[in-house]
Design a protein around this motif. Structure first.
Motif, PDB file in Angstrom:
ATOM      1  N   ARG A  60      80.989  44.465  40.900  1.00  0.00           N
ATOM      2  CA  ARG A  60      81.033  43.008  40.772  1.00  0.00           C
ATOM      3  C   ARG A  60      79.756  42.373  41.338  1.00  0.00           C
ATOM      4  O   ARG A  60      79.197  41.458  40.747  1.00  0.00           O
ATOM      5  CB  ARG A  60      82.256  42.463  41.485  1.00  0.00           C
ATOM      6  CG  ARG A  60      82.415  40.986  41.341  1.00  0.00           C
ATOM      7  CD  ARG A  60      83.703  40.510  41.971  1.00  0.00           C
ATOM      8  NE  ARG A  60      83.738  39.066  41.968  1.00  0.00           N
ATOM      9  CZ  ARG A  60      84.499  38.337  42.753  1.00  0.00           C
ATOM     10  NH1 ARG A  60      85.312  38.921  43.604  1.00  0.00           N
ATOM     11  NH2 ARG A  60      84.464  37.035  42.703  1.00  0.00           N
ATOM     12  N   ALA A  61      79.299  42.869  42.475  1.00  0.00           N
ATOM     13  CA  ALA A  61      78.090  42.327  43.100  1.00  0.00           C
ATOM     14  C   ALA A  61      76.847  42.576  42.251  1.00  0.00           C
ATOM     15  O   ALA A  61      75.898  41.794  42.287  1.00  0.00           O
ATOM     16  CB  ALA A  61      77.903  42.939  44.485  1.00  0.00           C
ATOM     17  N   GLY A  65      74.355  37.585  36.938  1.00  0.00           N
ATOM     18  CA  GLY A  65      74.931  36.260  37.125  1.00  0.00           C
ATOM     19  C   GLY A  65      76.029  36.191  38.165  1.00  0.00           C
ATOM     20  O   GLY A  65      76.689  35.162  38.296  1.00  0.00           O
ATOM     21  N   ALA A  66      76.222  37.276  38.914  1.00  0.00           N
ATOM     22  CA  ALA A  66      77.259  37.268  39.954  1.00  0.00           C
ATOM     23  C   ALA A  66      76.911  36.239  41.022  1.00  0.00           C
ATOM     24  O   ALA A  66      75.748  36.035  41.355  1.00  0.00           O
ATOM     25  CB  ALA A  66      77.394  38.655  40.585  1.00  0.00           C
ATOM     26  N   THR A  67      77.918  35.592  41.552  1.00  0.00           N
ATOM     27  CA  THR A  67      77.716  34.630  42.627  1.00  0.00           C
ATOM     28  C   THR A  67      77.211  35.350  43.860  1.00  0.00           C
ATOM     29  O   THR A  67      77.729  36.401  44.225  1.00  0.00           O
ATOM     30  CB  THR A  67      79.047  33.927  42.959  1.00  0.00           C
ATOM     31  OG1 THR A  67      79.528  33.305  41.785  1.00  0.00           O
ATOM     32  CG2 THR A  67      78.887  32.908  44.054  1.00  0.00           C
ATOM     33  N   ASP A  68      76.211  34.774  44.497  1.00  0.00           N
ATOM     34  CA  ASP A  68      75.682  35.358  45.723  1.00  0.00           C
ATOM     35  C   ASP A  68      76.263  34.598  46.910  1.00  0.00           C
ATOM     36  O   ASP A  68      75.928  33.435  47.130  1.00  0.00           O
ATOM     37  CB  ASP A  68      74.157  35.267  45.740  1.00  0.00           C
ATOM     38  CG  ASP A  68      73.533  35.984  46.925  1.00  0.00           C
ATOM     39  OD1 ASP A  68      74.260  36.307  47.892  1.00  0.00           O
ATOM     40  OD2 ASP A  68      72.320  36.209  46.902  1.00  0.00           O
ATOM     41  N   PRO A  69      77.135  35.226  47.704  1.00  0.00           N
ATOM     42  CA  PRO A  69      77.762  34.516  48.815  1.00  0.00           C
ATOM     43  C   PRO A  69      76.793  34.131  49.924  1.00  0.00           C
ATOM     44  O   PRO A  69      77.120  33.323  50.781  1.00  0.00           O
ATOM     45  CB  PRO A  69      78.810  35.503  49.324  1.00  0.00           C
ATOM     46  CG  PRO A  69      78.316  36.833  48.897  1.00  0.00           C
ATOM     47  CD  PRO A  69      77.569  36.603  47.610  1.00  0.00           C
ATOM     48  N   VAL A  71      73.719  32.750  49.365  1.00  0.00           N
ATOM     49  CA  VAL A  71      72.845  31.654  48.952  1.00  0.00           C
ATOM     50  C   VAL A  71      73.145  30.375  49.719  1.00  0.00           C
ATOM     51  O   VAL A  71      72.235  29.698  50.198  1.00  0.00           O
ATOM     52  CB  VAL A  71      72.950  31.408  47.430  1.00  0.00           C
ATOM     53  CG1 VAL A  71      72.257  30.120  47.039  1.00  0.00           C
ATOM     54  CG2 VAL A  71      72.343  32.582  46.685  1.00  0.00           C
ATOM     55  N   GLU A  72      74.409  30.042  49.865  1.00  0.00           N
ATOM     56  CA  GLU A  72      74.765  28.800  50.535  1.00  0.00           C
ATOM     57  C   GLU A  72      74.202  28.739  51.943  1.00  0.00           C
ATOM     58  O   GLU A  72      73.714  27.706  52.388  1.00  0.00           O
ATOM     59  CB  GLU A  72      76.281  28.635  50.574  1.00  0.00           C
ATOM     60  CG  GLU A  72      76.709  27.338  51.235  1.00  0.00           C
ATOM     61  CD  GLU A  72      78.219  27.205  51.271  1.00  0.00           C
ATOM     62  OE1 GLU A  72      78.719  26.682  52.273  1.00  0.00           O
ATOM     63  OE2 GLU A  72      78.892  27.622  50.301  1.00  0.00           O
ATOM     64  N   ARG A  76      70.191  26.678  52.385  1.00  0.00           N
ATOM     65  CA  ARG A  76      70.624  25.290  52.588  1.00  0.00           C
ATOM     66  C   ARG A  76      69.536  24.524  53.342  1.00  0.00           C
ATOM     67  O   ARG A  76      68.808  25.081  54.163  1.00  0.00           O
ATOM     68  CB  ARG A  76      71.943  25.225  53.328  1.00  0.00           C
ATOM     69  CG  ARG A  76      71.866  25.720  54.745  1.00  0.00           C
ATOM     70  CD  ARG A  76      73.185  25.603  55.426  1.00  0.00           C
ATOM     71  NE  ARG A  76      73.054  26.253  56.722  1.00  0.00           N
ATOM     72  CZ  ARG A  76      74.044  26.571  57.480  1.00  0.00           C
ATOM     73  NH1 ARG A  76      75.262  26.321  57.099  1.00  0.00           N
ATOM     74  NH2 ARG A  76      73.863  27.150  58.637  1.00  0.00           N
TER      75      ARG A  76
END
Length: 78
Positions: A60-61, A65-69, A71-72, A76
């Motif tokens: 999944r990782a 286009g997988a969400t990168d946890p 990034v936030e 930021r």
């Protein structure tokens, strides 16, 4: 013990052990750790399905286009 260089590329086994040790380290530092994390740590130690779950999480990782946890928190603006 000498300082071992940290590779940017890990095997699945090495990455799994890193997750285990990070969780283990957190639980050792917390006086009253979250019960869910304690259960997760026990799962990493004992559940026979953990390896298949780990492989599925890695797949999944690696998906395009997988969400990168991270990034936030990493990108930021202050």
């Amino acid at each position: 013990m000498s300082e071992k260089a940290i590779s940017e590329a890990l095997t699945l086994d090495e990455a799994f052990r890193a997750v285990f040790f990070m969780t283990d380290q957190y639980l050792a530092r917390e006086r009253e750790p979250d019960e869910g994390l304690v259960l997760f740590h026990q799962y990493l130690q004992s559940d026979p399905a953990r390896w298949e779950d780990w492989e599925a999480a890695v797949r999944r990782a690696l998906e395009v286009g997988a969400t990168d946890p991270l990034v936030e928190n990493l990108h930021r603006s202050e």
